[in-house]
Motif scaffolding. Structure first.
Motif, short mmCIF file in Angstrom:
data_model
loop_
_atom_site.label_atom_id
_atom_site.label_comp_id
_atom_site.label_asym_id
_atom_site.label_seq_id
_atom_site.Cartn_x
_atom_site.Cartn_y
_atom_site.Cartn_z
N LEU A 85 69.63 13.48 91.93
CA LEU A 85 70.30 12.18 91.84
C LEU A 85 71.82 12.34 91.75
CD1 LEU A 85 67.98 10.00 89.61
CD2 LEU A 85 68.58 9.66 91.99
N TYR A 137 62.36 17.01 85.33
CA TYR A 137 63.33 15.96 85.03
C TYR A 137 64.76 16.45 85.32
CZ TYR A 137 59.55 13.58 82.50
OH TYR A 137 58.38 12.96 82.15
N VAL A 175 69.91 6.34 88.78
CA VAL A 175 70.45 7.24 87.76
C VAL A 175 70.22 6.66 86.37
CG1 VAL A 175 72.61 8.21 86.83
CG2 VAL A 175 72.13 8.32 89.28
N GLY A 198 67.19 14.96 88.15
CA GLY A 198 68.52 14.51 87.76
C GLY A 198 69.61 15.14 88.62
N LEU A 241 66.41 6.86 85.52
CA LEU A 241 65.96 8.19 85.09
C LEU A 241 66.53 8.55 83.73
CD1 LEU A 241 64.31 10.69 85.87
CD2 LEU A 241 66.38 11.62 86.91
N SER A 242 67.78 8.16 83.47
CA SER A 242 68.39 8.44 82.17
C SER A 242 67.66 7.73 81.03
CB SER A 242 69.85 8.00 82.18
OG SER A 242 70.57 8.70 83.16
#
Length: 100
Positions: free
Chosen positions: A86, A79, A57, A83, A60-61
């Motif tokens: 996730l 994306y 997490v 997200g 990806l952030s």
């Protein structure tokens, strides 16, 4: 790890690959010096699977703004979908702590 893995695509693209490797390894070493102690501390209150999901997490952030602002790639709805997947993974990994 985002900068170590992808920063060379923008900043070292005209260097031979071995230079990019060693510079990336330098960044990765610094990040591992932070990540390993954090995982050891985190493992006292969370499982390895929970720590891995949190890492993904966070990754990806960080990666989304990095790819848009540093690598100059366009924002993709993929994306958002990734997200949301996730977030589902976070729910399932932490549901025992959330529900109880």
């Amino acid at each position: 790890m985002t900068f170590a893995w992808y920063g060379h695509l923008r900043f070292l693209h005209n260097q031979v690959w071995i230079v990019a490797v060693f510079i990336s390894w330098g960044f990765a070493l610094f990040e591992y010096l932070l990540q390993v102690p954090a995982n050891r501390i985190g493992f006292q209150v969370a499982s390895a699977g929970q720590l891995k999901i949190l890492q993904e997490v966070i990754s990806l952030s960080v990666f989304i703004p990095f790819s848009v602002y540093i690598l100059k790639e366009s924002f993709k709805t993929d994306y958002i979908w990734a997200g949301l997947c996730l977030l589902g993974a976070v729910f399932f990994m932490f549901k025992d702590k959330i529900i109880s």
